[in-house]
Design a protein around this motif. Structure first.
Motif, PDB file in Angstrom:
ATOM      1  N   LEU A  19     -15.114   7.053  -1.145  1.00 21.74           N
ATOM      2  CA  LEU A  19     -15.565   6.055  -0.171  1.00 21.74           C
ATOM      3  C   LEU A  19     -15.100   4.658  -0.581  1.00 21.74           C
ATOM      4  O   LEU A  19     -14.662   3.866   0.257  1.00 21.74           O
ATOM      5  N   LEU A  20     -15.189   4.365  -1.879  1.00 20.15           N
ATOM      6  CA  LEU A  20     -14.702   3.069  -2.347  1.00 20.15           C
ATOM      7  C   LEU A  20     -13.206   2.926  -2.073  1.00 20.15           C
ATOM      8  O   LEU A  20     -12.746   1.885  -1.606  1.00 20.15           O
ATOM      9  N   ALA A  21     -12.456   3.984  -2.354  1.00 22.79           N
ATOM     10  CA  ALA A  21     -11.011   3.948  -2.104  1.00 22.79           C
ATOM     11  C   ALA A  21     -10.738   3.680  -0.628  1.00 22.79           C
ATOM     12  O   ALA A  21      -9.860   2.884  -0.273  1.00 22.79           O
ATOM     13  N   SER A  22     -11.496   4.321   0.244  1.00 24.68           N
ATOM     14  CA  SER A  22     -11.300   4.141   1.687  1.00 24.68           C
ATOM     15  C   SER A  22     -11.602   2.710   2.103  1.00 24.68           C
ATOM     16  O   SER A  22     -10.865   2.101   2.878  1.00 24.68           O
ATOM     17  N   ALA A  23     -12.703   2.173   1.588  1.00 25.31           N
ATOM     18  CA  ALA A  23     -13.075   0.798   1.929  1.00 25.31           C
ATOM     19  C   ALA A  23     -12.001  -0.172   1.434  1.00 25.31           C
ATOM     20  O   ALA A  23     -11.580  -1.078   2.155  1.00 25.31           O
ATOM     21  N   LEU A  24     -11.534   0.037   0.191  1.00 23.81           N
ATOM     22  CA  LEU A  24     -10.542  -0.879  -0.381  1.00 23.81           C
ATOM     23  C   LEU A  24      -9.204  -0.771   0.345  1.00 23.81           C
ATOM     24  O   LEU A  24      -8.459  -1.749   0.425  1.00 23.81           O
ATOM     25  N   ALA A  25      -8.911   0.404   0.881  1.00 23.47           N
ATOM     26  CA  ALA A  25      -7.643   0.594   1.588  1.00 23.47           C
ATOM     27  C   ALA A  25      -7.592  -0.192   2.896  1.00 23.47           C
ATOM     28  O   ALA A  25      -6.521  -0.331   3.480  1.00 23.47           O
ATOM     29  N   THR A  26      -8.733  -0.695   3.364  1.00 32.66           N
ATOM     30  CA  THR A  26      -8.731  -1.498   4.594  1.00 32.66           C
ATOM     31  C   THR A  26      -8.347  -2.944   4.318  1.00 32.66           C
ATOM     32  O   THR A  26      -8.139  -3.702   5.258  1.00 32.66           O
ATOM     33  N   TRP A  27      -8.290  -3.329   3.041  1.00 30.11           N
ATOM     34  CA  TRP A  27      -7.964  -4.723   2.743  1.00 30.11           C
ATOM     35  C   TRP A  27      -6.519  -5.010   3.121  1.00 30.11           C
ATOM     36  O   TRP A  27      -5.608  -4.282   2.709  1.00 30.11           O
ATOM     37  N   PRO A  28      -6.299  -6.096   3.845  1.00 30.52           N
ATOM     38  CA  PRO A  28      -4.921  -6.437   4.217  1.00 30.52           C
ATOM     39  C   PRO A  28      -4.070  -6.690   2.977  1.00 30.52           C
ATOM     40  O   PRO A  28      -4.493  -7.383   2.069  1.00 30.52           O
ATOM     41  N   GLY A  29      -2.901  -6.072   2.948  1.00 30.83           N
ATOM     42  CA  GLY A  29      -1.990  -6.309   1.847  1.00 30.83           C
ATOM     43  C   GLY A  29      -2.271  -5.480   0.615  1.00 30.83           C
ATOM     44  O   GLY A  29      -1.471  -5.474  -0.313  1.00 30.83           O
ATOM     45  N   GLU A  30      -3.422  -4.803   0.586  1.00 33.36           N
ATOM     46  CA  GLU A  30      -3.768  -4.049  -0.618  1.00 33.36           C
ATOM     47  C   GLU A  30      -2.962  -2.753  -0.713  1.00 33.36           C
ATOM     48  O   GLU A  30      -2.567  -2.349  -1.774  1.00 33.36           O
ATOM     49  N   VAL A  31      -2.737  -2.146   0.419  1.00 29.89           N
ATOM     50  CA  VAL A  31      -2.053  -0.861   0.477  1.00 29.89           C
ATOM     51  C   VAL A  31      -1.044  -0.952   1.639  1.00 29.89           C
ATOM     52  O   VAL A  31      -1.363  -1.500   2.679  1.00 29.89           O
ATOM     53  N   PRO A  32       0.149  -0.458   1.441  1.00 30.49           N
ATOM     54  CA  PRO A  32       1.107  -0.488   2.555  1.00 30.49           C
ATOM     55  C   PRO A  32       0.550   0.290   3.753  1.00 30.49           C
ATOM     56  O   PRO A  32      -0.098   1.314   3.561  1.00 30.49           O
ATOM     57  N   PRO A  33       0.806  -0.181   4.953  1.00 33.25           N
ATOM     58  CA  PRO A  33       0.321   0.539   6.125  1.00 33.25           C
ATOM     59  C   PRO A  33       0.880   1.955   6.145  1.00 33.25           C
ATOM     60  O   PRO A  33       2.045   2.166   5.831  1.00 33.25           O
ATOM     61  N   ASP A  34       0.044   2.888   6.496  1.00 31.27           N
ATOM     62  CA  ASP A  34       0.465   4.284   6.539  1.00 31.27           C
ATOM     63  C   ASP A  34       1.175   4.540   7.866  1.00 31.27           C
ATOM     64  O   ASP A  34       0.610   4.347   8.928  1.00 31.27           O
ATOM     65  N   ALA A  35       2.417   4.979   7.752  1.00 35.54           N
ATOM     66  CA  ALA A  35       3.206   5.161   8.978  1.00 35.54           C
ATOM     67  C   ALA A  35       2.777   6.390   9.762  1.00 35.54           C
ATOM     68  O   ALA A  35       3.124   6.550  10.911  1.00 35.54           O
TER      69      ALA A  35
END
Ligand SMILES: [Zn+2]
Length: 99
Positions: free
Chosen positions: A82-98
């Motif tokens: 759940l933490l990973a999912s929440a953090l993945a919403t941060w802009p710039g934190e993770v490349p957008p998933d194509a």
């Protein structure tokens, strides 16, 4: 009205989860293990690829943040998925998933 993203700042997440869970979640997010499936102002659903793929969900209910994860470890506090999912919403934190 606060949106679900208002809950996903670092301080709020650290208030909800133990530091080790936060760190493990951040590591998973950094490694691109998270695939966001749905994300709107009151709902987040994602798949997190750990030893198997877990489905995580956050949603708002009466102004409270609720969560569930198919790993079964999320109860009193959100699990690392759940933490990973929440953090993945941060802009710039993770490349957008194509896809
Ligand atoms: Zn989990």
């Amino acid at each position: 009205m606060p949106t679900i993203d208002d809950w996903f700042d670092e301080k709020t997440l650290l208030d909800m989860a133990p530091p080790k869970v936060f760190v493990d979640g951040a590591s998973a997010a950094e490694h691109g293990s998270v695939q966001i499936l749905e994300h709107d102002e009151s709902h987040l659903r994602a798949h997190v690829d750990d030893t198997e793929v877990y489905e995580t969900r956050f949603w708002l209910n009466g102004g409270e943040l609720k969560w569930s994860c198919t790993c079964g470890a999320a109860a009193a506090h959100p699990c690392e998925h759940l933490l990973a999912s929440a953090l993945a919403t941060w802009p710039g934190e993770v490349p957008p998933d194509a896809g």
